[in-house]
Structures are given as C-alpha cells and as structure tokens.
Design a protein around this motif. Structure first.
Motif, PDB file in Angstrom:
ATOM      1  N   UNK A 132       4.617   9.315 -23.724  1.00 24.85           N
ATOM      2  CA  UNK A 132       3.153   9.244 -23.650  1.00 24.85           C
ATOM      3  C   UNK A 132       2.589  10.564 -23.139  1.00 24.85           C
ATOM      4  N   UNK A 133       3.215  11.116 -22.103  1.00 22.32           N
ATOM      5  CA  UNK A 133       2.761  12.397 -21.537  1.00 22.32           C
ATOM      6  C   UNK A 133       2.765  13.502 -22.578  1.00 22.32           C
ATOM      7  N   UNK A 134       3.805  13.544 -23.398  1.00 18.90           N
ATOM      8  CA  UNK A 134       3.947  14.607 -24.392  1.00 18.90           C
ATOM      9  C   UNK A 134       3.258  14.272 -25.709  1.00 18.90           C
ATOM     10  N   UNK A 135       2.506  13.165 -25.723  1.00 16.31           N
ATOM     11  CA  UNK A 135       1.715  12.744 -26.883  1.00 16.31           C
ATOM     12  C   UNK A 135       2.573  12.529 -28.130  1.00 16.31           C
ATOM     13  N   UNK A 190      -1.821   6.244 -30.244  1.00 16.53           N
ATOM     14  CA  UNK A 190      -2.393   5.236 -31.144  1.00 16.53           C
ATOM     15  C   UNK A 190      -2.152   5.556 -32.612  1.00 16.53           C
ATOM     16  N   UNK A 191      -1.716   6.774 -32.884  1.00 16.47           N
ATOM     17  CA  UNK A 191      -1.465   7.175 -34.274  1.00 16.47           C
ATOM     18  C   UNK A 191       0.027   7.315 -34.575  1.00 16.47           C
ATOM     19  N   UNK A 192       0.873   7.105 -33.572  1.00 14.45           N
ATOM     20  CA  UNK A 192       2.317   7.235 -33.785  1.00 14.45           C
ATOM     21  C   UNK A 192       3.019   6.096 -33.055  1.00 14.45           C
ATOM     22  N   UNK A 193       3.565   5.153 -33.823  1.00 20.08           N
ATOM     23  CA  UNK A 193       4.152   3.935 -33.263  1.00 20.08           C
ATOM     24  C   UNK A 193       5.549   4.191 -32.707  1.00 20.08           C
ATOM     25  N   UNK A 194       6.016   3.243 -31.878  1.00 23.79           N
ATOM     26  CA  UNK A 194       7.330   3.360 -31.248  1.00 23.79           C
ATOM     27  C   UNK A 194       8.118   2.067 -31.413  1.00 23.79           C
ATOM     28  N   UNK A 195       9.417   2.208 -31.618  1.00 24.53           N
ATOM     29  CA  UNK A 195      10.326   1.061 -31.605  1.00 24.53           C
ATOM     30  C   UNK A 195      11.281   1.239 -30.434  1.00 24.53           C
ATOM     31  N   UNK A 196      11.365   0.211 -29.578  1.00 29.58           N
ATOM     32  CA  UNK A 196      12.190   0.274 -28.372  1.00 29.58           C
ATOM     33  C   UNK A 196      13.529  -0.399 -28.655  1.00 29.58           C
ATOM     34  N   UNK A 197      14.566   0.410 -28.843  1.00 31.15           N
ATOM     35  CA  UNK A 197      15.904  -0.085 -29.178  1.00 31.15           C
ATOM     36  C   UNK A 197      16.636  -0.384 -27.864  1.00 31.15           C
ATOM     37  N   UNK A 198      16.649  -1.660 -27.487  1.00 31.90           N
ATOM     38  CA  UNK A 198      17.188  -2.049 -26.183  1.00 31.90           C
ATOM     39  C   UNK A 198      16.043  -2.180 -25.200  1.00 31.90           C
ATOM     40  N   UNK A 257      -3.249  -0.265 -26.710  1.00 33.34           N
ATOM     41  CA  UNK A 257      -3.613  -0.130 -28.117  1.00 33.34           C
ATOM     42  C   UNK A 257      -2.620   0.642 -28.944  1.00 33.34           C
ATOM     43  N   UNK A 258      -1.365   0.740 -28.477  1.00 30.39           N
ATOM     44  CA  UNK A 258      -0.333   1.495 -29.191  1.00 30.39           C
ATOM     45  C   UNK A 258       0.585   0.518 -29.922  1.00 30.39           C
ATOM     46  N   UNK A 259       0.789   0.762 -31.194  1.00 30.04           N
ATOM     47  CA  UNK A 259       1.644  -0.103 -31.998  1.00 30.04           C
ATOM     48  C   UNK A 259       3.107   0.099 -31.600  1.00 30.04           C
ATOM     49  N   UNK A 260       3.821  -0.997 -31.375  1.00 32.61           N
ATOM     50  CA  UNK A 260       5.216  -0.882 -30.958  1.00 32.61           C
ATOM     51  C   UNK A 260       5.953  -2.190 -31.228  1.00 32.61           C
ATOM     52  N   UNK A 261       7.258  -2.096 -31.271  1.00 32.47           N
ATOM     53  CA  UNK A 261       8.126  -3.252 -31.429  1.00 32.47           C
ATOM     54  C   UNK A 261       9.426  -2.986 -30.715  1.00 32.47           C
ATOM     55  N   UNK A 276      10.787   3.478 -37.271  1.00 30.01           N
ATOM     56  CA  UNK A 276       9.492   3.816 -36.679  1.00 30.01           C
ATOM     57  C   UNK A 276       9.424   5.327 -36.499  1.00 30.01           C
ATOM     58  N   UNK A 277       8.212   5.871 -36.419  1.00 25.39           N
ATOM     59  CA  UNK A 277       8.100   7.313 -36.164  1.00 25.39           C
ATOM     60  C   UNK A 277       8.862   7.740 -34.908  1.00 25.39           C
ATOM     61  N   UNK A 278       8.777   6.900 -33.862  1.00 24.42           N
ATOM     62  CA  UNK A 278       9.464   7.202 -32.608  1.00 24.42           C
ATOM     63  C   UNK A 278      10.358   6.025 -32.245  1.00 24.42           C
TER      64      UNK A 278
END
Length: 689
Positions: A23-26, A30-38, A52-56, A71-73
């Motif tokens: 988040x700090x490094x942008x 809200x325009x770049x989603x994240x997937x949390x693996x684990x 408001x950030x898309x994530x799964x 995901x992008x990230x």
C-alpha cells in the motif's frame, strides 16, 4: 511429529508488514487488485476491502475451497517460513509467482537474534513449543532463495519483504520513484499581461516541467494541444514562463532531476542495471535530456558509486552538508530530508536501503562518517520531547552487508538528542520551535558545537548546575530549590559486581577481566606479543573488546589513557596510538574490587566526592585531560573560599549599593554562595548581561 501449520496464522488489527509495504509503495490500490496466497484468517483482506481495494485470498487451513486466482499483485506473506517440506516450499513459491501478473510480494520471518527460546531443531528450521514449524532466514538468505528458485531478480521493500516484478515498466517506475523527490515549483517574480491571461494552463505547464526537470513531450502533458494552439509550441510557452520566473530556479530544477536519475542508476547496480531499452519511455527521454546518451549517464553514476565507498569522501560530504546534526563520527538526519542530501550521501544511504528496504517506524537516519555503516533509528518522541531518546536501531554494515537490530529504550543512561532543528528541512514547520530551544541552550552554555550527544545524567547535572529546566521546547529558570544537591557515589556494574559502565560498555581493570567471560579470553588471543594494557573495555552493543594502556592507573587520581587495541567481533584487530589530549578515567575505584591493593580505595572514593561537589563543572568535557587540568584540578587543590569575596568588598570594587548587589544576585548575574549567614561572591565570573 505432526506440524500444526494452522496455528502459525495470527489475528491482526492492522495490515501485515508486506501489505503495508504494498500500500505504501502504491503497488496495491483501487486500480490494482491483490490476491493473498496464504491469507490466514483473512484480516488483511477485510481491511483492504474496507478501503475499497479489490482483493481475494486462499488458505489451506481457513479457506481451502477458495480458488487460486491470478491477479496483478500476489502476496505470499509469511508462508514460506511455516512450510517444513523443502520441495513443497519451493513449489508454493513457484505457484504464487505463476499467479502474479505484475508483481509478487514475498515475506518471511528473518533472524534477528537467537529466537529459539526452547524450540526444537526440525529439518532446516525449528519446531516451536506450540507445534508450528519456523524457518528463519537472514535478509541475504531470503533474497538468494527467492532469486534462485524463481530465476528472477527481487527487490527489498522492508526487512524480510521482497518484490519480484513481472511487469518491466512497473519495476522501472517503482525503482525510479524511490529516488524521485518532490521539488517546489519556481515562483513567479514579475507580472506579465499575457501570462495572467493564460494563467491556468501555464501554471499547469510549470508543474509538469518541475516534475520532469525538462520540457514535456506532447504525450506527457494533458494540455499540450491547448498550449500549442495558444503559443505555437510548448517551447514558446516555456519562454514566457522563464520571463516571469527565474532562470536560476529552472537550472536548479534541472540539476535536481538529473541527480535523481544518477542516484537511481548508481543504486541499480545492486542488482542488474536495466538496459536502455528496458527503461520506460519517460526515463529514456530523461537520459537523453540530461546526459545525451545512456553511456554518459551510467559512467557518471558509476563514478558516484565508487566515491561512495571512500570514507574520506563520505566524511567530507557530511561536513559540507547543510542538512543534519554533525557529530564527531556521524551525521544525523530526519527521514523526511533523506532525498535532500547531496547525491553522494543519497547513494551512501541508498546502498543500505537497497539491501534492507524501508524500516518501519524509523524516523531518523545516522550516516556513519568513517566506518561504512548506516543506522535507522526509531524516535517516537522526536516531535514532543525537547531531548528525546531513540528506542530501536537497525544498523547495516555496508562492507559486509551484516545487519544488527538493537532495542535501545532500556539503556541505563541513554544519550539524548539535541539540535533537532538541524535534522530537518529549513521549510519544516517544526524547525523554528526546535531552533529557538537550541539557541537558548547555546547561549547559556548547555551546548557547544563540538559536543557529541550528551547522556541523560549529564543533561540533568548541567541543567541543575546552571539553574534551568525545560518546559516543552523552552528553557526556563528552574523553579526548584537551588540548594546544592546531596552527592552520592556511583555504583559498580551490578552485572559483574565490579567495573564502570559507560553507555553500552563496561570497563574493568585487567586483574578482574575474567568477570567478562570468554569473549575477553578469545579477544586477548588476538593481541600482539608483549602488548601492555591496564584496562579492558567490553562494548556490549557491537561485541568489540578494547585493551587500553593506562600507565598511571595506580598513581594518578584520574589516570589517563595511552595506546590501545580494539579487537572486533569478527576477529579483526586495530592498534591505536595515544591521543595528544588523552581521555582520563574518573572514579577509578569502580574498575576494581575492594580487595585491590594498587591504591587506597577509600581515598579514591573521597576524591570522587570532592570533585562531584564542585559546581559549574562541564560534565561533557571532563573526560579530557586538558579541561580537567585547567578547569577542575586547580579548584580541588585550592582553599574552598579562595577567590570568593564578601559583600563589602564586592560593593567597593563594583561601586554598587546593597540593593544593586542583591538585584544582581537575584537575577543570576553574579555567582555567589552562602556560608552561614554571609554571602560570598565571585566577581571574575559576573555576567556582562
């Protein structure tokens, strides 16, 4: 033995460290989603969704049925370190990388110190007391593991957190943004009718040129078409801007932006410097505008990097820096002004950050002038306390890439920060308040330019001796009773029962060196044959052991130091000659036990009491023989009342009335003491104010 991986998942009330970094490094927004693996319990996901950030996310224990989505990230946060199977660990890393469209964030526990705490060795890690597995990496080991497994270069975001980029342009922009500072746009100095008629579009062009350091290309400025329609070209519009601003300001902007690019290119050598074709279009244009070609830019960056490895160059740069609190061996700055240093120092500090990433909560940076180290310090009370302490330190040895972590808030007599104004930018709102305090302290003799940071006890003694106290960031006359405080003797180091503790080090006479343990035995084996020493110093902060020759230890009240040898933790040794103005030791009886026969312990303790009872002794300077012999020793050998005059003699000499003398006394403009019912005065110490 069963490994209970699910117990490694913890509940969080704030973002985890890797998500904080993203988040700090942008990289996550809200325009770049994240997937949390684990994702564990999913606390990071819940917090991001609330923003408001898309994530799964997926987790084998808590979300086993969730699909593993690209995901992008992709965040692989604190997963690798809990997998005990070496092959599964590598497969998990590769699987997460396959899901990352633009960037993968990898985080793992790193080894700070001996963290075993009764844990049991298991595979290449340990089995904890709650049945979870932990693989502790060092910063270098984690980087090497990720790069070797994925065959990709990775970049540190924080200790134990790395980014691996698939998107080359995103990588280029991310790396360059770390060294792209904010610059104030030049101000208009004169009015011009045509400028005022088109102020809105020209103000926007000023901002664009300031951001780039050069004239933008049409596709880099949204209002290009409007400017061209009005002025014929961007260049002509800039000509009008130059007429109402200052040419020197624009030269400054260009110079600063070219420096940003040099810093980026110099530090890119920590990994693999990108080819010119791999740079974004923007940076290709920057290179051509500032350096004509990529070879020129890289050559100049390499020269700067080479100079950053020269201690003499770093020392000279620290001395000429207009920003920072210069100490005898370091330059201290606030983190907010890091990018305002000259390029050489930015690269010097940047080498540490390129290896370690950003340190959470560290708001101060200490650039070591001679030893090739950079320290990052947490000082939570920097804004609110006039002379705060640091609570945590992360130190990077640039020559060996060793990292040390220290908790410093529990030190017995910590150094207090001063001259905080020098650590800040001249435009910082806090600076004027801090500067006012510094000026007061210099005026009243509490600070001198050559001083290092003074310890808490020295500050207290000096304030008490001069009759001042702090109220916020102001120095005021003390409201407490000014009678001389009762003096009590210091105590020997409680850990060993003998020795004098100074800061983070313990000093003992060689007769008692055995109390320091095997560290001294091992260090002593490195000494040259026939090396003479009297005192042993063990620096508990860095592990170094010093052997100090002190030829008059038994015969002098305050023995002076001679030559000495320092044996470093890595086994290296350095011999030092005696100082021209040597240090002296006070309270030498602390260095020995009561059974020592070299001098009279009781007599030495009485000597300590005598000089501690003297007023107006600068505790920050008494460690040097020259000051002691000229300012303190004469007062210990003279009659207690020698040099003091009675009231009648003072009134006669100064031609004062009784009331005028009382006024001088009450206002603190003449030094006095009370003996019985009489006042005695020191006329030679009278203030001229």
């Amino acid at each position: 033995m069963e490994v209970k991986r699910h117990k490694a998942a913890i509940r969080r009330h704030e973002h985890s460290l890797p998500v904080k970094c993203l988040v700090r490094d942008q990289l996550v927004n809200k325009h770049r989603a994240m997937f949390d693996f684990g994702c564990g319990h999913g606390d990071d996901l819940a917090a991001l969704k609330a923003e408001g950030i898309e994530c799964g996310g997926f987790d084998p224990a808590f979300r086993p049925d969730a699909p593993k989505l690209s995901a992008p990230v992709v965040n692989l946060g604190f997963v690798l370190n809990v997998i005990e199977d070496v092959q599964e660990r590598a497969d998990t890393l590769k699987e997460a990388w396959q899901l990352a469209e633009q960037v993968l964030c990898v985080a793992a526990r790193i080894l700070v110190s001996d963290q075993s705490g009764g844990d049991v060795e298991y595979g290449d890690g340990v089995l904890t007391r709650i049945g979870t597995f932990q693989k502790y990496f060092t910063q270098a080991e984690l980087r090497q593991y990720v790069e070797a497994t994925l065959g990709q270069e990775c970049f540190p975001a924080a200790p134990g957190v790395f980014y691996v980029f698939r998107d080359e342009e995103l990588k280029s922009n991310y790396l360059a943004s770390k060294y792209h500072r904010r610059i104030a746009a030049p101000r208009k100095r004169i009015a011009e009718v045509r400028y005022e008629a088109h102020r809105e579009v020209l103000d926007a062009l000023i901002e664009a040129i300031t951001e780039l350091g050069r004239l933008p290309e049409p596709d880099e400025f949204a209002l290009s078409e409007q400017v061209v329609d009005t002025f014929g070209s961007l260049k002509r519009a800039f000509g009008l801007i130059r007429r109402v601003t200052s040419e020197d300001d624009w030269e400054r902007v260009r110079k600063q932006r070219s420096e940003d690019l040099l810093v980026y290119l110099a530090l890119a050598n920590f990994g693999v410097r990108p080819k010119f074709s791999e740079l974004s279009i923007k940076f290709q244009r920057d290179v051509k505008a500032f350096f004509a070609n990529y070879k020129n830019a890289c050559n100049e960056a390499d020269r700067l990097m080479f100079r950053a490895g020269d201690p003499d160059e770093i020392d000279a740069a620290c001395k000429r820096s207009s920003i920072g609190r210069l100490c005898p061996s370091s330059l201290w700055i606030h983190e907010s002004v890091r990018d305002q240093l000259e390029p050489l120092l930015r690269i010097y500090e940047g080498c540490a950050r390129a290896y370690l990433g950003s340190i959470e909560d560290a708001n101060l940076i200490k650039l070591h002038r001679f030893s090739g180290k950079v320290s990052y310090l947490a000082c939570p009370d920097f804004d609110s306390v006039p002379h705060p302490i640091t609570t945590e330190t992360t130190k990077v040895w640039l020559r060996t890439l060793r990292v040390g972590y220290y908790e410093t808030k529990s030190r017995i007599d910590p150094p207090l920060l001063d001259r905080k104004n020098r650590m800040l930018d001249t435009e910082d709102d806090r600076r004027s308040k801090f500067e006012r305090l510094t000026n007061q302290e210099v005026k009243h003799g509490l600070l001198r330019d050559e001083d290092d940071f003074l310890t808490q006890s020295v500050w207290q003694e000096n304030l008490q001796a001069l009759g001042f106290e702090h109220r916020g960031h102001r120095l005021i006359k003390s409201s407490q009773n000014q009678s001389k405080p009762k003096v009590s003797l210091p105590k020997r180091c409680p850990r060993y029962g003998v020795g004098k503790r100074i800061g983070g080090a313990v000093y003992v006479h060689r007769q008692y060196e055995h109390v320091l343990g095997k560290v001294v035995v091992e260090a002593k084996g490195k000494l040259p044959a026939e090396f003479e020493y009297t005192v042993v110093k063990h620096n508990e902060m860095n592990g170094n052991v010093s052997f100090i020759h002190c030829p008059d230890f038994d015969t002098a009240h305050e023995p002076s130091t001679g030559g000495y040898a320092v044996v470093h933790l890595d086994g290296g040794i350095k011999l030092h000659p005696a100082f021209a103005d040597p240090y002296i030791y006070h309270h030498k009886w602390l260095f020995v036990a009561d059974d020592y026969q070299g001098f009279d312990i009781a007599e030495s303790q009485q000597r300590s009491l005598e000089w501690m009872m003297l007023d107006h002794v600068d505790k920050s300077r008494i460690g040097r023989l020259s000051y002691w012999n000229t300012e303190v020793e004469p007062r210990l050998t003279q009659s207690p009342d020698q040099g003091w005059l009675r009231s009648a003699e003072v009134r006669k000499r100064l031609k004062l009335t009784t009331c005028a003398l009382a006024h001088l006394r009450d206002s603190g403009k003449i030094r006095f003491k009370k003996k019985g019912n009489a006042y005695l005065y020191r006329v030679d110490d009278r203030s001229d104010e």
